[in-house]
Design a protein around this motif. Structure first.
Motif, short mmCIF file in Angstrom:
data_model
loop_
_atom_site.label_atom_id
_atom_site.label_comp_id
_atom_site.label_asym_id
_atom_site.label_seq_id
_atom_site.Cartn_x
_atom_site.Cartn_y
_atom_site.Cartn_z
N ARG A 9 0.68 -0.96 0.04
CA ARG A 9 0.08 0.02 0.08
C ARG A 9 0.98 1.09 0.18
NH1 ARG A 9 -4.23 0.79 4.72
NH2 ARG A 9 -1.46 -0.02 5.52
N ALA A 10 0.42 2.25 -0.58
CA ALA A 10 1.42 3.33 -0.90
C ALA A 10 -0.32 5.09 -1.30
CB ALA A 10 2.35 3.22 -1.88
N PHE A 11 0.92 5.86 -0.60
CA PHE A 11 0.15 6.74 -0.53
C PHE A 11 0.67 8.04 -2.83
CE2 PHE A 11 -0.69 8.58 3.34
CZ PHE A 11 -1.43 7.98 2.93
N ILE A 12 -0.45 7.87 -3.64
CA ILE A 12 -0.15 8.77 -5.00
C ILE A 12 -0.78 9.65 -5.00
CG2 ILE A 12 -0.74 8.52 -7.36
CD1 ILE A 12 0.18 5.95 -5.95
N CYS A 13 0.55 10.65 -5.34
CA CYS A 13 0.32 11.99 -4.51
C CYS A 13 0.49 13.05 -5.70
CB CYS A 13 1.40 12.57 -3.67
SG CYS A 13 1.65 11.01 -1.78
#
Length: 294
Positions: free
Chosen positions: A232-236
């Protein structure tokens, strides 16, 4: 990030004064159902975070030691935005968020210095807020046809758009507090069966105008690389290969950031890696080279 409303005489804010201002981060945290959006509360300081719970989804953060306000109707949601954001001098006394409305809300909720301990307001979720607003709008005179006396859904949705944009804009102008709005992300197919993502919000007006109101739009996503385990990760950033909605006004974030909201805000407030003139690319690609390579 936004400064407070001001109705005083015209004032030119110098560069030094502007750089010394403490400004809050206003953003939307979105993602598909079950990805862990509400659980981002665990990454925030519980002593300085106020949880506005519209979704009754606190099972994901059971045991989180921070303060919470539960909201079940639009009137309470609107009044809380007024209490948090302060009065808007542009509004007439008979309008929401005006000085008179703010005085009424403070009389009901207590003095605004109660909120001084909080740095971050975490709203879960904007999806439910839009549903509460639509339910409220259906009961207003604008949602009834003058000619037939029957329900007029066009009037209800028009009022929904006005109310939601006013609510979001007022929260955006909240001085020196971070405001994060959680929203559910839908995956849909266009007319050519190509997948695209959109925020799940009642009415089209709010979804279309929301990106222009907030500072940050961050998608919590499940990334599945060609090699290695998914994570999981943030797309920014707006330009991303995944097609997720994203936006970064700070210029400090990369396309993929660790899924930790507290650290993300620290990075947004941190120093720039390079001056803006060096970070921005104003040049077009070399078409002659590209055509020669083809």
């Amino acid at each position: 990030m936004s400064a407070a409303f001001s109705s005083g005489p015209l004032q030119i804010i110098t560069a030094d004064e502007r750089l010394k201002e403490r400004r809050g981060i206003k953003g939307v945290l979105t993602g598909t159902s079950g990805i862990g959006k509400t659980s981002q509360l665990w990454t925030l300081d519980p002593d300085k975070t106020l949880f506005l719970n519209l979704e009754a989804g606190e099972l994901a953060v059971q045991g989180w030691p921070g303060d919470e306000i539960r909201i079940r109707d639009w009137d309470r949601a609107r009044d809380l935005a007024c209490w948090i954001g302060g009065p808007n001098p542009a509004m007439r006394d008979d309008q929401s968020y005006s000085r008179a409305d703010y005085a009424r809300v403070c009389n009901a909720f207590g003095p605004p210095n109660v909120l001084a301990k909080y740095d971050t307001i975490f709203v879960d979720s904007i999806t439910v807020a839009s549903r509460l607003c639509l339910q409220w709008a259906k009961g207003q005179p604008q949602a009834t046809s003058d000619r037939s006396g029957k329900a007029d859904m066009r009037g209800a949705y028009g009022l929904l758009g006005q109310e939601m944009i006013g609510w979001l804009t007022h929260l955006q102008h909240t001085p020196d507090k971070n405001v994060w709005l959680v929203g559910l992300l839908d995956k849909r197919l266009d007319d050519f069966n190509r997948p695209f993502f959109s925020l799940q919000i009642e009415g089209s007006k709010t979804g279309l105008e929301l990106p222009g109101i907030v500072d940050e739009i961050v998608t919590l996503a499940d990334i599945r690389p060609a090699e290695g385990a998914p994570y999981r990760a943030f797309i920014c950033t707006t330009l991303n290969e995944f097609g997720f909605p994203a936006k970064d006004r700070s210029g400090r974030l990369t396309t993929i950031e660790p899924a930790h909201l507290g650290r993300l805000m620290d990075k947004i407030r941190g120093p720039l890696s390079a001056p803006p003139a060096n970070r921005l690319d104003f040049e077009l690609p070399d078409t002659n080279t590209a055509q020669a390579g083809a």
